[in-house]
Design a protein around this motif. Structure first.
Motif, PDB file in Angstrom:
ATOM      1  N   UNK A 153       0.828  -1.211   0.000  1.00  0.00           N
ATOM      2  CA  UNK A 153       0.000   0.000   0.000  1.00  0.00           C
ATOM      3  C   UNK A 153       0.859   1.256   0.000  1.00  0.00           C
ATOM      4  N   UNK A 154       2.016   1.175   0.649  1.00  0.00           N
ATOM      5  CA  UNK A 154       2.939   2.327   0.645  1.00  0.00           C
ATOM      6  C   UNK A 154       3.473   2.549  -0.765  1.00  0.00           C
ATOM      7  N   UNK A 158       0.753   4.051  -2.811  1.00  0.00           N
ATOM      8  CA  UNK A 158       0.547   5.457  -2.452  1.00  0.00           C
ATOM      9  C   UNK A 158       1.522   6.353  -3.230  1.00  0.00           C
ATOM     10  N   UNK A 202      -4.447  -1.906  -5.545  1.00  0.00           N
ATOM     11  CA  UNK A 202      -4.730  -0.659  -4.812  1.00  0.00           C
ATOM     12  C   UNK A 202      -4.890   0.500  -5.791  1.00  0.00           C
TER      13      UNK A 202
END
Lengths: 432, 432
Positions: free
Chosen positions: B134-135, B138, B251
Motif C-alpha cells: 500500500x505504501x 501510495x 490498490x
C-alpha cells in the motif's frame, strides 16, 4: 556518516520549512500587489560577474572554484550582478520601468555569528529604467509592506533614509578631500554607538576644521527634514540637494507610511556604489543586524551589463527578519499536514478506503489513511498524530448502506453520512 | 562582461518563472493532498554524503570542490542522501510513516543534451517507515497525480511497473551467476529498442541455456499480470514473488488509476539500490527521457544514515515534464502582472493616486501607477503594456466630487465611481 549539514548551512525540517514558506509567500504576495514580476537566475555564476562589481577582495568571502570545464565559477553572494546580466541581455525588448523581484538563496563564506549564516535567502526587488523620487518611494513602500505583512508595525521596525546627493553636497560645500570623506563616513557608521569625543578626535585627526566638524556632526544627528538647514549658512544649497529625498518622503506620507521613516544621514552603504537615495530597515531597538537595505545605483547596470539604465533596488533577508518574528511571537503555527483521515474497519474495506481517499484528494482535501491493515483504534491514533480534524470510518455495514461514519476528532462527535454527501459534509465540518 | 549564464544553466525571466511556478505549485498542492510535508536541505553538502551512496565514480559528474575551511563539498546531484541524513538525525522523535517531499534544484556536470541540463529542479517524495504494497501504491498514485494535475492523461503518460523481488526470483529459479544477471539486465534495458537477435546473441554469449533465454525474453515482453505464469513450470513461484506487486496494482485500480499502469519487468534502475517495487513514468510515445522514477530501497537509510527504516520514494524532474507540457500545449499563459492601473490627470492628483494605489494594494489588488508626471494617454499606454484590465483615473474634478473614473481597458467602457465604492466596483469588474 555525518548527520549534520555543513557549518552555517540549515536543514529545513517541515516545521522550519513552513516558517520559511510563510515568509516567502507573504513576500511574494506583497511584491505581486506592487506589480513586480518574479524571476530567478542560476545560483552558480561566472566568478567574473561578482569581481566586476565588488573587486577581487570579494573572492575571500565566496564559495568559488574551478569547474570541470576549467571555468572560474562561484555560488552567488548577491543577486544584483545576475539581474544586471539578465536585463542587459534583453534590455531592448523590455518595457520600462522593469519591476522585478526574486527570492533566492545566497552563499558567503564568512564567520558565523548571530543573524549571519553561510547561506541565506534574500528577496531582491529592482525598479529599472526610472530615475525619479517616486520610484525610490515605491521601493521604500514595498520594503515597509514586506515587514508589515507579518504584523510588524512602525514601533517594531524603522526605516532610516538618506541620500548620497545630499551627503555629497555637504562634503562639497566644505571642500573635503577623499580621505576626509572616508573619515566622516566611518564616524557616521558608528554614530550614536561610540562616545562623541571619539568621533571628534577621529575627525580632528583627519584634518577637518572645527566648524566643519560641528556642522557634519550636527547633520549626523538630524532626524527631521525641517532641521536640515538649521544654523548653517549652507541651508539653501543643502535643502536643494535634499529635494528628491523630500519628494520621496512626501510620497510615502501620501501612502500612509510616513510614520515609518526616520531621516538619518549616517547610513553608510558602499559609498561608490549608490548614487542617490539609500535606506535601511532596522528593528526599532537596534538589537539586531539590518533587516533590509538598498537605494539608487544609476551607474551599476552600465558597469555590470553594459546597458545605461537608471536603477534602484533593495534586498531583505530571511535570517534577521525570522529572528525578529520569533522574538515578537509572530511565528505562525505550521498547518496540520492532514485534514481528513480515512479508516477501514476490516481488510475488506480497504478498496473502499482507497477509492474514498483518492476521491477526496481529487476534491482538494488533504487526506491520509493507514498503509497496512490495523485496528480502527490504531488508525485513529495515527489520525491524531497527524493532527487530522476529521476521520471517515468505513465498515462493512456502512458500505452496505452506502454510508460512512464521519468523526470530528476535535469535538469528539460522530454521525453517519451518505457517501454522495460526504464532500459537502467534510467542507461544512472543516469550516467550524 | 558576459550576458549569458554558465552552459547548462537557465535564466528564468518572468515568463519562464511563471511556467516553473505553475509546475511547482501544481506539484506542491498535489503532495499536500497526500499528506506529504515539505522539507529542504542545503544545496551544498559534504562530498562524502554522495560518494557513500554512489561510490567514487559519481565524483566525475559532480560540481565538487574544497571550501575555504578545507572541507570537501559538492552541490547536490540528488536529494536522497540529504533525506537520509536528516531523518537519521531525528529518527527517534518522528511519527512513522514519514511522508516528506521537497522541490529543489540539483546539479550535475554532464554533457548537455535534450532533456538534460547541468541544473534541474526535482520533486522528491519519500515514504519512510512502512514496508507494504500500500505504501508503494501510495507513491505511484502520487506520481500519477503529479502529472495528471497538468491535464495529462493515461494516453499521454504511462507508468512502467516492476519489482526487484520478482526479477530476483526469476534469476534464482535459473541459478544465474552475477555476470549473467548483469547481461540480462543490460538486454532488458534495451528491450524493444534493439533487434531480438542482438538480445539473443548477448544472452548466449553470457552462457545462458536456451530454455532460460526463452523464459527471460518472454518475461521481458509480459505486460499483463495474467501472463506472468503462462507457459512456465515456475509459475507458482513467480506468482508468489509477484504478490506485493499485484497488491500494489490492485490498490491503484481501487483509486481509479489502474489504466495508467503497464507491467514491465525490463525497468533497470540501479540493481543494487532498489529492493522491491520499481517504477518509471514515460511519455506514451517514448520520444522523451523518463519523466519520473523511483521505488523501494529498504536498505538505503541504514547504509547512508545508520537508521534501519524501510523506505520508498521517487523523483520527478522539471525539464522533461516541461518539454512534454509545451509539446502538448499545456503551458499556461503567464498571469498579467497588473490588474488595476491608477492614473492621475494633473501633478496635483499625485498624492491621491499614491493614496488610492496603496489602499488598493492593501485590499489585495495588483496595482501600478506611473512613476513620473505624464499625460493620461501615456499613463494608459503603460497600463496596456502591463496588461492591466482596469484603470482608475483621478482628476481634480473627480477629487472635488469624491469620485474616480473607472475604465475597463478590455471592454473600452468607463463609469464614475464613488471613492467609497471603488473596491467593490473593481472586484465586480475583475470578475467579468
Amino acid at each position: 556518516m555525518a548527520t549534520q549539514p555543513l557549518p552555517g548551512f540549515r536543514d529545513f525540517y517541515p516545521t522550519d520549512f513552513a516558517f520559511r514558506a510563510h515568509i516567502f509567500e507573504t513576500w511574494r504576495r506583497t511584491c505581486q500587489r506592487y506589480g513586480f514580476e518574479e524571476y530567478d537566475g542560476p545560483p552558480l555564476e561566472p566568478l567574473e560577474l561578482f569581481t566586476t562589481k565588488s573587486g577581487d577582495e570579494i573572492v575571500g568571502q565566496l564559495y568559488n572554484f574551478t569547474d570541470k570545464g576549467g571555468r572560474e565559477v562561484a555560488l552567488r553572494p548577491e543577486m544584483t550582478p545576475t539581474v544586471a546580466r539578465m536585463v542587459a541581455a534583453r534590455a531592448g525588448g523590455m518595457k520600462k520601468p522593469i519591476r522585478w523581484f526574486s527570492i533566492a538563496q545566497h552563499f558567503r563564506y564568512e564567520r558565523q555569528q548571530r543573524g549571519r549564516l553561510r547561506e541565506f535567502y534574500q528577496l531582491n526587488a529592482d525598479l529599472i529604467g526610472e530615475t525619479g523620487p517616486l520610484a525610490d518611494a515605491e521601493l521604500i513602500a514595498l520594503s515597509i509592506d514586506l515587514v508589515r505583512g507579518f504584523g510588524l508595525g512602525s514601533g517594531d521596525v524603522r526605516v532610516r533614509l538618506s541620500d548620497r546627493r545630499l551627503i555629497r553636497r555637504a562634503f562639497e560645500l566644505r571642500g573635503l578631500t577623499e580621505a576626509q570623506q572616508q573619515a566622516v563616513m566611518q564616524v557616521y557608521d558608528k554614530f550614536g554607538r561610540v562616545p562623541q569625543d571619539v568621533s571628534l578626535l577621529k575627525l580632528q585627526e583627519a584634518g577637518l576644521a572645527s566648524g566643519d566638524i560641528d556642522a557634519l556632526l550636527r547633520l549626523a544627528g538630524v532626524r527631521d527634514f525641517a532641521q536640515l538647514g538649521e544654523g548653517t549658512p549652507d541651508a539653501a544649497s543643502l535643502l536643494e540637494a535634499a529635494q528628491p529625498l523630500v519628494e520621496a518622503r512626501n510620497a510615502l506620507v501620501s501612502m500612509g507610511l510616513g510614520e515609518w521613516i526616520d531621516l538619518d544621514l549616517t547610513i553608510v552603504r558602499g559609498l561608490a556604489y549608490y548614487t542617490g537615495t539609500v535606506f535601511e530597515l532596522f528593528d526599532a531597538g537596534r538589537t539586531l543586524r539590518a533587516i533590509a537595505g538598498g537605494g539608487r545605483y544609476d551607474g551599476l547596470l552600465q558597469q555590470l551589463g553594459g546597458v545605461d539604465l537608471p536603477a534602484a533596488g533593495f534586498a531583505i533577508g530571511d535570517v534577521v527578519l525570522g529572528e525578529l518574528l520569533r522574538e515578537r511571537g509572530l511565528e505562525p503555527e505550521a498547518p496540520a499536514p492532514v485534514q481528513v483521515f480515512v479508516a477501514g474497519v476490516t481488510p475488506e474495506d480497504t478498496p473502499e478506503v482507497l477509492a474514498t481517499a483518492h476521491r477526496l484528494r481529487e476534491a482538494g482535501f488533504r487526506v491520509e489513511y493507514a498503509l497496512r491493515p490495523e485496528a480502527v483504534g490504531k488508525q485513529l491514533k495515527l489520525a491524531d498524530a497527524r493532527r487530522a480534524s476529521l476521520a471517515v470510518v468505513i465498515g462493512p455495514d456502512d458500505r452496505a448502506r452506502g454510508e460512512v461514519q464521519l468523526k470530528d476528532l476535535r469535538h469528539k462527535t460522530q454521525l453517519a453520512v451518505a457517501v454522495a454527501e460526504l464532500q459537502a459534509a467534510l467542507t461544512a465540518a472543516l469550516a467550524t
